[in-house]
Design a protein around this motif. Sequence first.
Motif, PDB file in Angstrom:
ATOM      1  N   SER A   1       0.849  -1.181   0.000  1.00 15.21           N
ATOM      2  CA  SER A   1       0.000   0.000   0.000  1.00 15.21           C
ATOM      3  C   SER A   1       0.895   1.246   0.000  1.00 15.21           C
ATOM      4  N   GLY A   2       0.611   2.189  -0.902  1.00 18.58           N
ATOM      5  CA  GLY A   2       1.412   3.402  -0.985  1.00 18.58           C
ATOM      6  C   GLY A   2       2.626   3.284  -1.883  1.00 18.58           C
ATOM      7  N   SER A   3       2.811   2.138  -2.527  1.00 14.58           N
ATOM      8  CA  SER A   3       3.998   1.952  -3.375  1.00 14.58           C
ATOM      9  C   SER A   3       3.854   2.623  -4.743  1.00 14.58           C
ATOM     10  N   GLY A   4       2.653   3.074  -5.068  1.00 13.08           N
ATOM     11  CA  GLY A   4       2.482   3.793  -6.336  1.00 13.08           C
ATOM     12  C   GLY A   4       1.722   3.021  -7.399  1.00 13.08           C
ATOM     13  N   LYS A   5       1.027   1.968  -6.993  1.00 11.13           N
ATOM     14  CA  LYS A   5       0.315   1.125  -7.959  1.00 11.13           C
ATOM     15  C   LYS A   5      -0.766   1.914  -8.702  1.00 11.13           C
ATOM     16  N   SER A   6      -1.579   2.640  -7.951  1.00  9.40           N
ATOM     17  CA  SER A   6      -2.665   3.400  -8.604  1.00  9.40           C
ATOM     18  C   SER A   6      -2.085   4.488  -9.497  1.00  9.40           C
ATOM     19  N   THR A   7      -1.056   5.163  -9.005  1.00 10.20           N
ATOM     20  CA  THR A   7      -0.395   6.197  -9.804  1.00 10.20           C
ATOM     21  C   THR A   7       0.073   5.603 -11.127  1.00 10.20           C
ATOM     22  N   LEU A   8       0.731   4.462 -11.075  1.00  6.73           N
ATOM     23  CA  LEU A   8       1.238   3.823 -12.291  1.00  6.73           C
ATOM     24  C   LEU A   8       0.095   3.442 -13.233  1.00  6.73           C
ATOM     25  N   LEU A   9      -0.958   2.872 -12.682  1.00 10.10           N
ATOM     26  CA  LEU A   9      -2.072   2.430 -13.526  1.00 10.10           C
ATOM     27  C   LEU A   9      -2.731   3.622 -14.227  1.00 10.10           C
ATOM     28  N   HIS A  10      -2.860   4.742 -13.500  1.00 13.36           N
ATOM     29  CA  HIS A  10      -3.456   5.927 -14.111  1.00 13.36           C
ATOM     30  C   HIS A  10      -2.573   6.471 -15.239  1.00 13.36           C
ATOM     31  N   VAL A  11      -1.269   6.449 -15.028  1.00 14.97           N
ATOM     32  CA  VAL A  11      -0.356   6.920 -16.079  1.00 14.97           C
ATOM     33  C   VAL A  11      -0.424   5.980 -17.289  1.00 14.97           C
ATOM     34  N   LEU A  12      -0.415   4.674 -17.039  1.00 14.38           N
ATOM     35  CA  LEU A  12      -0.472   3.703 -18.139  1.00 14.38           C
ATOM     36  C   LEU A  12      -1.774   3.811 -18.923  1.00 14.38           C
ATOM     37  N   GLY A  13      -2.860   4.134 -18.204  1.00 10.27           N
ATOM     38  CA  GLY A  13      -4.179   4.162 -18.836  1.00 10.27           C
ATOM     39  C   GLY A  13      -4.543   5.493 -19.469  1.00 10.27           C
ATOM     40  N   GLY A  14      -3.617   6.426 -19.484  1.00  4.97           N
ATOM     41  CA  GLY A  14      -3.878   7.704 -20.145  1.00  4.97           C
ATOM     42  C   GLY A  14      -4.663   8.682 -19.296  1.00  4.97           C
ATOM     43  N   LEU A  15      -4.714   8.444 -17.985  1.00  9.06           N
ATOM     44  CA  LEU A  15      -5.493   9.324 -17.100  1.00  9.06           C
ATOM     45  C   LEU A  15      -4.647  10.388 -16.424  1.00  9.06           C
ATOM     46  N   ASP A  16      -3.329  10.209 -16.399  1.00  8.54           N
ATOM     47  CA  ASP A  16      -2.484  11.097 -15.599  1.00  8.54           C
ATOM     48  C   ASP A  16      -1.114  11.233 -16.265  1.00  8.54           C
TER      49      ASP A  16
ATOM     50  N   PHE B   1       0.635   3.178 -26.856  1.00  5.50           N
ATOM     51  CA  PHE B   1      -0.423   2.199 -27.018  1.00  5.50           C
ATOM     52  C   PHE B   1      -0.485   1.872 -28.498  1.00  5.50           C
ATOM     53  N   GLN B   2      -0.230   0.619 -28.854  1.00  5.86           N
ATOM     54  CA  GLN B   2      -0.134   0.217 -30.267  1.00  5.86           C
ATOM     55  C   GLN B   2       0.683   1.241 -31.049  1.00  5.86           C
ATOM     56  N   SER B   3       1.840   1.537 -30.553  1.00  3.64           N
ATOM     57  CA  SER B   3       2.829   2.487 -31.088  1.00  3.64           C
ATOM     58  C   SER B   3       2.376   3.943 -31.219  1.00  3.64           C
ATOM     59  N   GLN B   4       1.217   4.290 -30.660  1.00  6.14           N
ATOM     60  CA  GLN B   4       0.841   5.703 -30.571  1.00  6.14           C
ATOM     61  C   GLN B   4       1.282   6.244 -29.218  1.00  6.14           C
ATOM     62  N   SER B   5       1.891   7.416 -29.221  1.00  7.80           N
ATOM     63  CA  SER B   5       2.352   7.995 -27.973  1.00  7.80           C
ATOM     64  C   SER B   5       1.191   8.710 -27.277  1.00  7.80           C
ATOM     65  N   VAL B   6       0.733   8.132 -26.175  1.00  5.79           N
ATOM     66  CA  VAL B   6      -0.527   8.537 -25.549  1.00  5.79           C
ATOM     67  C   VAL B   6      -0.502  10.001 -25.074  1.00  5.79           C
ATOM     68  N   TYR B   7       0.616  10.431 -24.498  1.00 12.40           N
ATOM     69  CA  TYR B   7       0.650  11.788 -23.934  1.00 12.40           C
ATOM     70  C   TYR B   7       1.102  12.828 -24.950  1.00 12.40           C
ATOM     71  N   GLU B   8       1.300  12.419 -26.187  1.00 13.65           N
ATOM     72  CA  GLU B   8       1.519  13.404 -27.241  1.00 13.65           C
ATOM     73  C   GLU B   8       0.229  13.686 -28.002  1.00 13.65           C
TER      74      GLU B   8
ATOM     75  N   ARG C   1     -10.970  10.423 -26.330  1.00 17.06           N
ATOM     76  CA  ARG C   1     -11.589   9.542 -27.317  1.00 17.06           C
ATOM     77  C   ARG C   1     -10.852   8.195 -27.372  1.00 17.06           C
ATOM     78  N   PHE C   2      -9.529   8.310 -27.364  1.00 18.75           N
ATOM     79  CA  PHE C   2      -8.690   7.116 -27.381  1.00 18.75           C
ATOM     80  C   PHE C   2      -9.015   6.207 -26.188  1.00 18.75           C
ATOM     81  N   ARG C   3      -9.154   6.818 -25.004  1.00 23.56           N
ATOM     82  CA  ARG C   3      -9.468   6.018 -23.807  1.00 23.56           C
ATOM     83  C   ARG C   3     -10.820   5.341 -23.941  1.00 23.56           C
ATOM     84  N   ALA C   4     -11.813   6.091 -24.398  1.00 27.36           N
ATOM     85  CA  ALA C   4     -13.160   5.521 -24.524  1.00 27.36           C
ATOM     86  C   ALA C   4     -13.163   4.340 -25.490  1.00 27.36           C
TER      87      ALA C   4
END
Length: 227
Positions: A47-62, A71-78, A86-89
């Motif tokens: 708990s507190g190791s950063g799991k949620s933070t990592l998941l949000h970054v991986l999922g395009g939320l943060d 994601f499939q060679s598209q750079s999510v944060y660009e 739209r990509f997330r949905a």
Amino acid sequence: MMQEQETILKAEELKRSYYIGKKPLEVLKGVSLEVRSGESVSIMGASGSGKSTLLHVLGGLDNPASGKVYFQSQSVYEMSGMRRARFRAQNVGFVFQAYHLLPELDILENVCLPAMALPGREDVSQQAVQLLEEVGLGERIDHRPQELSGGEQQRVALARALINEPDIIFADEPTGNLDSKTGDKVLHYLFQLVLSRGHTLVLVTHNKSVAERCERRLVLEDGLLGR
Ligand code: ADP
Ligand code: MG
């Protein structure tokens, strides 16, 4: 045909800190990860190791402070914010520990909701009913979330995560609020739905026996990902 070995998600050197006052709290210190299409990966950590933070970054939320997510060679944060939404949905399904259902909607409406973010998907109710039947809630479609148990609510959240047929599902402690028996039932449905449809799964948990259900297991510790 699905190519099992194709990389669907790739993270390079992700860093993310939180600032409370002047002192930064470094949570992700250079996390890299590659996930292949169709595989299930667990990320375990205290708990507190950063799991949620990592998941949000991986999922395009943060946004990460530095590093890249592809994601499939598209750079999510660009992507622009709108394109990323739209990509997330279209591509991503999320399941959270606390379900996050809307109390004023019945469960059928809750499951249909993510489809409203996409054009040409006005009528998904047939598909939503089918998903609710698959998680054992076909008789409950006009109930409100608060009329359901925690495990049932999480099964609604599973159906909601799948309504847009996303390529990848991110689950953040999906059984964290449930007793082990109820949690097992939720996991049964989660793996059944994900595997039968060939979705990719990234699951975060602090529970070893939950992590062990995934094909590949990683551990997040001191801001880095290891085995
Ligand atoms: P986990 O999901 O593994 O429990 P989190 O990613 O939620 O960990 O949090 C990692 C660390 O970052 C924790 O120490 C937490 O207190 C801190 N943290 C998380 N979110 C914030 C925030 N919005 N502001 C400040 N600190 C945060
Ligand atoms: Mg968490």
